[in-house]
Enzyme design. Structure first.
Site, PDB file in Angstrom:
ATOM      1  N   LYS A 194      -3.782  16.297  35.670  1.00 50.06           N
ATOM      2  CA  LYS A 194      -3.471  15.472  37.334  1.00 50.06           C
ATOM      3  C   LYS A 194      -1.798  14.773  36.999  1.00 50.06           C
ATOM      4  CE  LYS A 194      -2.341  11.394  37.898  1.00 50.06           C
ATOM      5  NZ  LYS A 194      -1.735  11.349  38.688  1.00 50.06           N
ATOM      6  N   GLU A 269      -0.252   9.937  24.365  1.00 51.80           N
ATOM      7  CA  GLU A 269       1.582   9.330  23.589  1.00 51.80           C
ATOM      8  C   GLU A 269       1.955   9.156  24.598  1.00 51.80           C
ATOM      9  OE1 GLU A 269       4.541  10.244  23.786  1.00 51.80           O
ATOM     10  OE2 GLU A 269       4.594  11.819  24.766  1.00 51.80           O
ATOM     11  N   CYS A 303      10.428   9.609  26.547  1.00 53.69           N
ATOM     12  CA  CYS A 303       9.882   8.861  25.261  1.00 53.69           C
ATOM     13  C   CYS A 303      10.276   8.853  24.269  1.00 53.69           C
ATOM     14  CB  CYS A 303       8.271   9.144  24.873  1.00 53.69           C
ATOM     15  SG  CYS A 303       8.075  10.159  24.934  1.00 53.69           S
ATOM     16  N   GLU A 400      10.723  -0.592  25.810  1.00 54.17           N
ATOM     17  CA  GLU A 400      11.193  -0.236  26.388  1.00 54.17           C
ATOM     18  C   GLU A 400      11.695   0.345  27.497  1.00 54.17           C
ATOM     19  OE1 GLU A 400       8.643   3.668  27.805  1.00 54.17           O
ATOM     20  OE2 GLU A 400       9.194   4.610  26.391  1.00 54.17           O
TER      21      GLU A 400
HETATM   22  P1  NAI Z   1       2.675   5.167  34.059  1.00 58.34           P
HETATM   23  O1  NAI Z   1       2.176   5.211  32.640  1.00 58.34           O
HETATM   24  O2  NAI Z   1       1.880   4.509  34.647  1.00 58.34           O
HETATM   25  O3  NAI Z   1       2.055   7.002  34.569  1.00 58.34           O
HETATM   26  C1  NAI Z   1       1.710   8.174  33.596  1.00 58.34           C
HETATM   27  C2  NAI Z   1       1.075   8.761  34.294  1.00 58.34           C
HETATM   28  O4  NAI Z   1      -0.695   7.962  34.423  1.00 58.34           O
HETATM   29  C3  NAI Z   1       0.923   9.551  35.520  1.00 58.34           C
HETATM   30  O5  NAI Z   1       0.289  10.259  36.189  1.00 58.34           O
HETATM   31  C4  NAI Z   1       0.273   8.009  36.037  1.00 58.34           C
HETATM   32  O6  NAI Z   1       0.023   8.698  37.467  1.00 58.34           O
HETATM   33  C5  NAI Z   1      -0.956   7.756  35.415  1.00 58.34           C
HETATM   34  N1  NAI Z   1      -2.274   6.427  35.027  1.00 58.34           N
HETATM   35  C6  NAI Z   1      -0.536   5.041  36.429  1.00 58.34           C
HETATM   36  N2  NAI Z   1      -1.843   4.430  36.191  1.00 58.34           N
HETATM   37  C7  NAI Z   1      -3.187   5.347  35.589  1.00 58.34           C
HETATM   38  C8  NAI Z   1      -4.510   4.869  35.728  1.00 58.34           C
HETATM   39  N3  NAI Z   1      -4.912   3.168  35.875  1.00 58.34           N
HETATM   40  N4  NAI Z   1      -5.021   5.176  34.893  1.00 58.34           N
HETATM   41  C9  NAI Z   1      -4.919   6.671  34.885  1.00 58.34           C
HETATM   42  N5  NAI Z   1      -3.567   7.319  34.868  1.00 58.34           N
HETATM   43  C10 NAI Z   1      -3.324   6.546  35.414  1.00 58.34           C
HETATM   44  O7  NAI Z   1       3.809   5.104  33.539  1.00 58.34           O
HETATM   45  P2  NAI Z   1       4.529   5.220  35.027  1.00 58.34           P
HETATM   46  O8  NAI Z   1       4.694   4.127  35.544  1.00 58.34           O
HETATM   47  O9  NAI Z   1       5.211   5.819  35.855  1.00 58.34           O
HETATM   48  O10 NAI Z   1       6.729   4.643  34.300  1.00 58.34           O
HETATM   49  C11 NAI Z   1       6.027   2.948  33.783  1.00 58.34           C
HETATM   50  C12 NAI Z   1       7.146   2.883  32.250  1.00 58.34           C
HETATM   51  O11 NAI Z   1       6.356   4.060  31.549  1.00 58.34           O
HETATM   52  C13 NAI Z   1       7.971   3.661  32.234  1.00 58.34           C
HETATM   53  O12 NAI Z   1       9.462   3.088  32.628  1.00 58.34           O
HETATM   54  C14 NAI Z   1       8.531   4.035  30.974  1.00 58.34           C
HETATM   55  O13 NAI Z   1       8.667   3.058  30.054  1.00 58.34           O
HETATM   56  C15 NAI Z   1       6.774   4.723  30.400  1.00 58.34           C
HETATM   57  N6  NAI Z   1       6.574   6.225  30.958  1.00 58.34           N
HETATM   58  C16 NAI Z   1       6.730   7.049  29.415  1.00 58.34           C
HETATM   59  C17 NAI Z   1       6.512   7.995  29.476  1.00 58.34           C
HETATM   60  C18 NAI Z   1       6.337   8.735  27.807  1.00 58.34           C
HETATM   61  O14 NAI Z   1       7.018  10.277  28.637  1.00 58.34           O
HETATM   62  N7  NAI Z   1       6.039   8.516  26.727  1.00 58.34           N
HETATM   63  C19 NAI Z   1       6.233   8.610  31.129  1.00 58.34           C
HETATM   64  C20 NAI Z   1       6.682   8.231  31.961  1.00 58.34           C
HETATM   65  C21 NAI Z   1       6.851   6.732  31.553  1.00 58.34           C
END
Ligand code: NAI
Ligand code: MG
Length: 498
Positions: A194, A269, A303, A400
């Protein structure tokens, strides 16, 4: 002048994209679709079928069939490896097209996508292709104390886990797909991927290339959709044997809860607040641009971003001024402008999140050495920002931010800096800048983080394991360590009749 898009890219974005289930491009069961936006303008870029629980269920059943019936599961490891290698070749052959899609959808400068994202993705598949034929168990000599004199032949097998759900973020869309798919496929698993709702395009194009490489139907299924719907359904599905997730720590915890139903395996991660430490004896020629790159690369949407800069007090002003001068010179613009050095953040949501942190820093008394707000009126641009005069309990120091925002503070001794560096719930990365190798390695040993860079930052390689301590995650990606997270160990024990 804006780079001219390849015809294939124009065609790709103007055709509504579908879901890939069992080798077929299909509409979502609900008939719904969603728009992915160009973050440089906020305008709609493409329409994508929107997967939800019913599509997840179909994909899981297709993946299970592909896993149990073959041909994938009956293929030799060498054949599997050759398909994975061909994926790398096809990424390389379509490098410009993929770089343009990535730049359009994510906003990153095209030059960066060309130089980093695309070649790293190709290399990851090739690295993992080589492992397909090298997944080995051990032979083990047994002593079984309650069976004196008995002879045994005991060994381990490493077997694929089965149906893997992979949920990835938007900061490195193609590369995150590669990090996830490469080890899963090298070890013989089947996948439902996904992509993030903000950036589905490159994963959809990659899926076409994977089919072209000779991947059997149902082995790789791709379901763009939202996290709360498609992502949550995948994480909770009883037919999924493992979830691999990259994203926020908050959602990582939701994934762990969702996985509890069938106790599927989980690797995560997650976020970071990585310390980057410049000692008094660091070479300013490399440490200052290094500290700027650590936070500003990919607009701080890493990240592992070096978001807490610690500088020895004797060099504090010089280093902070140097990083701020670099920040002021960074050219912001659309990823498709050739002279752009930093693009927009990925979405309006991220723009609001990051500027919210800037407001919070300001109201809590931090000083903005440079930057501090939105850039322009159109698109999701944020000024590269350097903050000082912070306290350890401020939100901008603890949380973060995931944007081009660094907090800088001064330190005076080695013990103090190790404690400050570790004063975070995260443990993903760290940087150390010094000419003293003893000091560097001694501190590297004290830092609770999955990656420590010495006199460099943001160096990634398919062979170098990557992952987090503490709340930055579970397990490792890349390197041979990634294979462990995609295999079960079976012990086989035979008694020999002697
Ligand atoms: P997110 O963690 O919500 O999204 C990442 C992935 O998880 C996307 O594919 C999203 O559709 C999916 N997702 C979201 N809610 C979910 C759920 N309940 N169950 C399963 N999958 C789910 O991150 P978002 O909202 O895009 O960004 C928010 C913050 O997250 C950023 O400001 C940053 O701090 C952090 N982040 C960290 C990343 C990393 O590389 N470790 C990458 C993206 C965001
Ligand atoms: Mg979210």
């Amino acid at each position: 002048m804006t780079v001219a898009l390849e015809k294939s890219v124009e065609d790709f974005v103007t055709t509504p994209r579908k879901l890939l289930i069992d080798g077929q491009w299909v509409e979502a069961a609900s008939g719904k679709s969603f728009a992915t936006l160009n973050p440089a303008t906020g305008e709609t870029l493409a329409h994508i079928a929107e997967a939800d629980a019913e599509d997840v269920d179909r994909a899981v059943r297709a993946a299970r069939r592909a896993f149990e019936q073959g041909p994938w599961s009956r293929m030799s490891a060498s054949e599997r490896g050759r398909i994975i290698w061909r994926i790398g070749d096809l990424i390389e052959a379509h490098a410009e097209e993929l770089a343009q899609l990535e730049s359009l959808d994510n906003g990153k400068p095209l030059a960066i996508a060309r130089a980093a994202d695309i070649p790293l993705a190709a290399d990851l598949f090739r690295y993992m292709a080589g492992w397909a034929t090298k997944i080995e168990g051990n032979t083990i000599s047994l002593s079984v104390p309650y069976m004196p004199g008995a002879g045994f032949h005991a060994y381990t097998l490493r077997e694929p886990i089965g149906v893997i759900g992979q949920i990835i973020p938007w900061n490195f869309p193609l590369l995150m797909a590669a990090w996830k798919l490469g080890p899963a496929l090298a070890t013989g698993n089947v996948v439902i991927l996904k992509p993030a709702e903000q950036t589905p395009l490159s994963a959809l194009r990659l899926a076409e290339l994977i089919a072209e490489a000779g991947m059997p139907d149902g082995v790789v299924n791709v379901l763009p959709g939202y996290g709360e719907t498609a992502g949550a359904a995948l994480a909770a599905h009883d037919g999924v044997d493992k979830i691999a997730f990259t994203g926020s720590t908050e959602v990582g915890k939701l994934i762990v809860h969702a996985a509890a139903g069938n106790l599927k395996k989980v690797t995560l991660e997650l976020g970071g607040k990585s310390p980057n430490i410049v000692f008094e004896d660091a070479d300013p020629e490399i440490a200052i641009p290094g500290a700027a790159n650590a936070i500003f690369f990919n607009h701080g949407q890493c990240c592992v971003a070096g978001s807490r800069l610690f500088v020895h007090q004797s060099r504090f002003d010089e280093v902070v001024d140097g990083v701020a001068a670099i920040a002021r010179d960074i050219k912001l613009g659309s990823g498709l402008e050739p002279d752009t050095q930093m693009g927009p953040l990925v979405s309006d949501e991220q723009l609001r999140r990051v500027t919210g942190y800037l407001d919070s820093g300001r109201s809590e008394g931090a000083r903005m050495v440079t930057g501090g707000g939105r850039h322009g009126e159109r698109g999701y641009f944020v000024q590269p920002t350097v903050l000082t005069d912070t306290r350890p309990d401020m939100k901008v120091v603890r949380e973060e931010i995931f944007g081009p925002v660094v907090v800088a503070s001064a330190f005076s001794d080695l013990d103090e800096i190790a404690r400050q560096a570790n004063d975070t719930p995260y443990g993903l990365g760290a940087g150390i800048w010094t000419r003293d190798i003893s000091k560097a390695h001694a501190l590297a040993g004290k830092i609770r983080a999955g990656t420590v860079w010495i006199n460099c930052y943001n160096v990634f390689d398919a062979a170098l394991p990557f992952g987090g301590y503490k709340q930055s995650g579970w397990g490792r990606e890349m390197g041979h360590q990634a294979l462990e997270a995609y295999t079960e160990v079976k012990a086989v024990c035979a008694q020999l009749q002697t």
